[in-house]
Structure formats: structure tokens, C-alpha cells
Design an enzyme around this catalytic site. Structure first.
Site, mmCIF file in Angstrom:
data_model
loop_
_atom_site.group_PDB
_atom_site.id
_atom_site.type_symbol
_atom_site.label_atom_id
_atom_site.label_comp_id
_atom_site.label_asym_id
_atom_site.label_seq_id
_atom_site.Cartn_x
_atom_site.Cartn_y
_atom_site.Cartn_z
ATOM 1 N N TRP A 3 8.505 17.506 -21.673
ATOM 2 C CA TRP A 3 7.596 16.365 -21.826
ATOM 3 C C TRP A 3 6.969 16.284 -23.207
ATOM 4 C CZ3 TRP A 3 8.624 12.527 -18.955
ATOM 5 C CH2 TRP A 3 9.232 12.759 -17.716
ATOM 6 N N ASP A 21 -1.434 15.577 -22.681
ATOM 7 C CA ASP A 21 -0.792 15.039 -21.486
ATOM 8 C C ASP A 21 -1.128 15.963 -20.321
ATOM 9 O OD1 ASP A 21 0.869 14.237 -19.446
ATOM 10 O OD2 ASP A 21 2.717 14.283 -20.615
ATOM 11 N N LYS A 52 0.812 12.797 -9.445
ATOM 12 C CA LYS A 52 0.858 14.206 -9.067
ATOM 13 C C LYS A 52 -0.460 14.573 -8.364
ATOM 14 C CE LYS A 52 3.936 14.265 -12.761
ATOM 15 N NZ LYS A 52 5.282 14.217 -12.234
#
Lengths: 361, 361
Positions: free
Chosen positions: B102, B172, B196
Site C-alpha cells: 500500500w 494511511d 476494515k
């Protein structure tokens, strides 16, 4: 539980059958031990849901194979920013025809990236009519011509597809997609936020002629690139899966009900009921839009004064007719009559309007 | 109806209480005659839902008043494109620390807009450790420093907040937000897709220190401008209302359960159960991540061969343990243990792992 007739301009009423299905599936979808909102977008289960939604939408709207269908997060406003990034080079000329609030929004999003030429503007006329095709000043070298097929706030709608020659015609169909048969092949791009006729808020659809995906566009992040989304079946990143599933249920419902031909009939009947109540009121109710371009989806109208307007909003709500207050940009009343609003809802509104006039006229 | 333990990396398991509330509300919310997904984002009813969600999120994460909270459509990938547009001038240097997949994605989205300096890169080490702070090559004039707080695929997590001086730290937190107490004031921007720990897919959150909203950034559409979203309480356009409502229910559930301190305890307990099953297996199960940065949220691990891996995936599903197949980028098994997964779920997985090893080891 009492569901009212809901005239919201969007997010808007959904078919009760779709909501009941979503309710039944909420804790567990299809016996898999989890809700559809809890599983990976890359799971076989979700991919099947997504693919079926696309297949059904292609069937509903008769989308030719040479068009890609993109399912994207964000609404029409986001797409209005992505259009110049994908279809035009930096600073290239693009033509916009403005017939209401949303045409102006489209220009606002595009201006940082391209040279926007306003080919025609209905604002000097108070957005009471769509500028005639003959009056449009189109550029020789425009990357595309943009129109707003239906103006949700001002209540105007194209009743024909304008001919713009070989330049791709790009149209915001957010509030009228799937309301009647449409010849997709006349357009370069058709786009729509889903929250009026296609299903829930939180997902949008772009129908893009595939040759336009070959345009280089201008520097942009991969996530803003139509080509990347097309190449990955709109799963470049995690898409809004529940919203996509709900869109699929809504599209399936429209097919089951008879498709766009049937909704064209219902929408003509519904809008006729309300326009008749306006036109037959002897001026008590007033709609200022040129008859030839009156919207079948969103009908703004006015009462003689503010007090009556406020009373109309309040009493209609009491009568089980929701969300009739007009948009603040124009005031008055607005009735949105999307596909999921039954004919009985429009009839109930027309009846209420006559009764209200009798009591207050 | 049988709900299984769901280890999906996202979209991921949600609290059953939240799903039950959504199910109860699906046809009519709060006696208003319509579902929450059918009403205007500008209605008093929805604005109250949205404002409560923000207030509860501020309480849950102890967000200081000098931070704006933006609720946006699109996921973390979209935010990764918006960061350089809003925080940096065109071509300005930005520093990225890469600790997994990511981090690389974040760079990919930023590259069209800024000069990306990779300050440290864990890839040469196979993403088995987070590069030590002392090794980072930070620029003198970076607009910001970007890190990935938890790598969902590779299973690494910062267990401290790195000091980067006066340059804003942008993180992030998609897969670890709200998993434990966090000092927001140490960051310039914290961002996360909701799917999530915060609720459903289809909405993301950006927590932005307000002084950063004063940065001019670079030319961009209004819909890509953090300032515009902040000025309009994230209602610049139609937001994903149902997703926002679901996020609100999930945040409220986390507060009711005891807040982030309680989830820190549960997450420590859950991850310890699974890591103990790995570490106690005598090498039958293998996790390659440096112990100091092992993720509490996503635990990738490997079996001796592909056949056993496939059997593990298949048998665990039969046993009611869903979505344990590893991400294709790394293979093997991955167990995601987000807030909504109960401790009993992690215990069931650990028990299954021991039983599977006994039968196959």
C-alpha cells in the site's frame, strides 16, 4: 411500518421489493455465512453479483458492446471532474451547453483542466427553456460537447438527442437515465449518479464509447483514469460493493417490471397527472418551463405566496407525501417522479394539489 | 441463518448488532416513512445522523478541534491521489516511506503530481521489516512525509509514531484506525477507507490538521479540494449517505463496547492467540515479519506447501472460518482480526490451526 410516497430529488425512493431483499440479505447473503457488505470485492461471490448487475444494465439500456460500463465511487460531480482529465488534453477547448444548475456545476469542475467554451446558456432566460440547437456556438476543435439531459433542480429535459456531428456528445443523465428508451450509440459518454433511477446513492455509472478510452487525456492519478477502471472491470480498488449490489437489485427490478418501455409509459402518465394539476389550476400553481422541455422526472412549481408554499409542504407531509419542498436555488415546490415512484403516488399528489387549492384558492 | 467467523481483509466483518439495526431500519428509519437511504442528504434527519457520526468519531479517536474530519466517497486510493493535489505544489518534493504494497500504491497515485522521494524502502528486504527511522533519507523541503501505518497485505504495523520534525506526517490508517489509542496531534493527516474497522465499504475518512487546509495545493477540480469539503461539512455533493449512516452505527457500537482502549485489549489478545499458534507450531506455520512490527490486524502466514495451503483454506471454510486465503501478492494464508471480529473468532482459528497441524503435520 408505513412507507409514504417519497418525492425526494435524490437520494430518492427505492422499490419496496428491493429494500425487502436487502433487508432479508442483511445478516447473511445467499447462505455464505456473511452479509454481501462483508465480503471481498475479489471473491467469486461478489464478482458474480457485479457482473450480473452490469449484464442487466446493458440489457435494460441496450448498451452496445463497443461501450464500456464503469461503476465508480463518487457521484456525478466527481465524474464531471474526470471527463476533461480523460477526454481532453490540458487546456483543450470543450463545449458546454448550460440548461440549469447542473450544467454550471459541470463547467465548474472542468475549468481547472480545459478551456471551457459555453456554446449556449439558458441562464439569461432564467433557465425556462433549453437553448435551441440552432443557436449553439460549437467550436471547431472541441474535445467533446457536454449537455445535461435532465436538470434536476430547474426541471428541464431534452426531448431529443442533439446532433453535434462527429464530436463526441457527453451527457449527464443522472436524473433521467432508464426513464425511457435511449439510443446510446448517439453519445460518446453517458454518466449518472445512481441515486435517482438506478438505485442507491454512493455509486455512479459511466457508459463510455471504447474508442474514447484510447485518448491520452492529461496527467492524472491511475485512480482517475477511465482506462484503468475499464481494464480492471471497475475493481481497480475496492468499489462500493453494497451500493453496487443494490444497483443490481434495482436494475433487475426494472427489467422484471417491463424495462424502459414500461417506465416510459409510467413516467409519461405520472408527469401528465402533475402537470395537469398545475395547468388546470387557473394559475394557482405555476410551472415556468417551456412545455416542449418540461421534465418528466422533476417538476418544480410555485404557489401564489410563501405562506401557502409553507402550508403546502407541511400539509402534504402530514398526508404522507414526503420531500416536496423545492430546492433552495429556485424555491417553491418540487415533485420528483423517478421510476420507483408508483403512478398511485403521482395520483395522490395530484389529488392533494386539487384538494389544497379548493381549501386555499 | 448462520453467521461464520469472517477473516476477510476488507470489505470485512461488521458487528452483528450494527447489521441488525440496519436490517430493522431498511424499509423505514425512525418513523419517517422512508429508509435512510431514500432521503436527501440535506434533510434535517440525515444531517443529524451525519453530525452524530462525526461527533462520535471525534470522541472515539480523541480528535482535537484543530483537525477537520472529512467523510468522502472513494477509498484510500482516491485519497492517495488527493493528498499531493491538496498538500503540495506541482512538482514539489514529497517523502514516502514504503513498508509494503500500500505504500507503493500511494506513490503510484502521487507520481503524476509531485516529485516522489522514497525516503526508505522495505522491498529489498522482502517487506519483512519496517525500515528503521534512523535509516530514512528525508528531504529538506518535503511537503509531507507519508507512511502506511499498517500494511494489510504484508502484515506489518508501526508500533510507534515516527518523529519527522516539523514536516507534516501523513498516514494511511485504513486497516488499523480505531484499533488502539492514537495521538492524532502527532499527524498532519490520518486517512482510512472505512471498510476494515470503521464500518462499511464505500466511504472514507480524512482527519486533516486545519492549518494544512490553508495550503494552496495545485490546480484541481472543486470536488477534489479538501477545503471545499471541509467548508461544506462533507456535503459539497451528495455523499454516500447509507455508508455514512452505517459508519455512524459502527462507531457508536465501538464507543458502547468501551472505546479504543477496550479494542486495544481485544486486538492484543486476538493477535496473540494466532501468533502463538504460529510460533508454537515448530515451523509448520511460518510468519516472516520482524516481531517488533507484526501487525495485530492482518496476519499472513504460510504452510509447508501449496497442497496443505489449499486444504487449510477449504477445511477452515467448512469449519465456519471464512476468507482465510492469502492475498495473491504473497500467497499462503491471511487472517484479518478487525475490531468487529470477536476474541472467540481468533480462539476458534487458533484451535483449528492446532487441530489441522495434528492431522497434517
Amino acid at each position: 411500518m408505513t412507507r409514504a410516497y417519497n418525492f425526494s430529488a435524490g437520494p430518492a425512493t427505492l422499490p419496496e421489493a428491493v429494500l425487502r431483499q436487502a433487508q432479508a440479505d442483511m445478516l447473511e447473503w445467499n447462505g455464505i455465512g456473511a452479509s454481501i457488505v462483508e465480503i471481498s470485492h475479489r471473491s467469486a461471490d461478489f464478482i458474480a453479483v457485479a457482473a450480473q448487475a452490469e449484464a442487466d444494465l446493458r440489457k435494460l439500456l441496450w448498451i452496445p458492446d463497443d461501450y464500456a460500463v464503469l461503476f465508480l465511487s463518487g457521484g456525478a460531480t466527481t465524474l464531471q471532474a474526470l471527463l476533461p482529465l480523460n477526454l481532453a488534453t490540458a487546456g483543450q477547448t470543450v463545449d458546454y451547453v448550460v440548461s440549469g444548475h447542473w450544467g454550471k456545476t459541470a463547467i465548474k469542475q472542468a475549468r481547472p483542466y480545459v478551456k471551457v467554451q459555453v456554446a449556449a446558456d439558458g441562464e439569461p432566460g432564467g433557465f425556462h427553456d433549453i437553448p435551441a440547437r440552432e443557436s449553439w456556438q460549437l467550436s471547431d476543435d472541441a474535445a467533446y460537447v457536454h449537455i445535461t439531459a435532465n436538470e434536476t433542480i430547474h426541471g428541464l429535459e431534452y426531448r431529443y438527442t442533439p446532433d453535434v456531428g462527429t464530436v463526441p456528445l457527453v451527457a449527464d443523465f443522472s436524473s433521467s437515465i432508464a426513464s425511457e428508451p435511449l439510443d446510446v450509440s448517439r453519445y460518446g459518454v453517458i454518466y449518472a449518479g445512481a441515486q435517482k433511477n438506478l438505485g442507491p446513492v454512493g455509486i455512479s455509472v459511466a457508459i463510455v464509447r471504447r474508442d474514447l478510452l484510447e485518448r491520452s487525456g492529461q496527467p492524472r492519478a491511475d485512480i482517475f483514469d477511465f482506462r484503468s477502471h475499464a481494464a480492471r472491470d471497475s475493481m481497480l480498488n475496492t468499489p462500493p460493493t453494497w451500493n453496487w449490489y443494490m444497483l443490481g437489485l434495482t436494475v433487475k427490478w426494472m427489467l422484471d417490471e417491463g424495462g424502459v418501455e414500461e417506465f416510459a409509459r409510467r413516467n409519461a402518465a405520472k408527469s401528465a397527472l402533475v402537470y395537469q394539476a398545475i395547468d388546470g389550476s387557473g394559475g394557482f400553481y405555476r410551472n415556468d418551463i417551456a412545455h416542449a422541455v418540461r421534465s418528466r422526472m422533476n417538476i418544480p412549481f410555485f404557489l401564489p405566496d410563501e405562506d401557502l408554499t409553507a402550508r403546502f409542504v407541511s400539509e402534504s407531509k402530514q398526508a404522507g407525501l414526503l420531500a416536496l419542498k423545492g430546492h433552495k436555488a429556485v424555491g417553491g415546490i418540487r415533485a420528483s417522479l423517478y421510476n420507483a415512484l408508483p403512478v398511485a403516488g403521482a395520483q395522490a399528489l395530484a389529488d392533494f394539489m386539487r384538494d389544497f387549492q379548493q381549501r386555499n384558492g
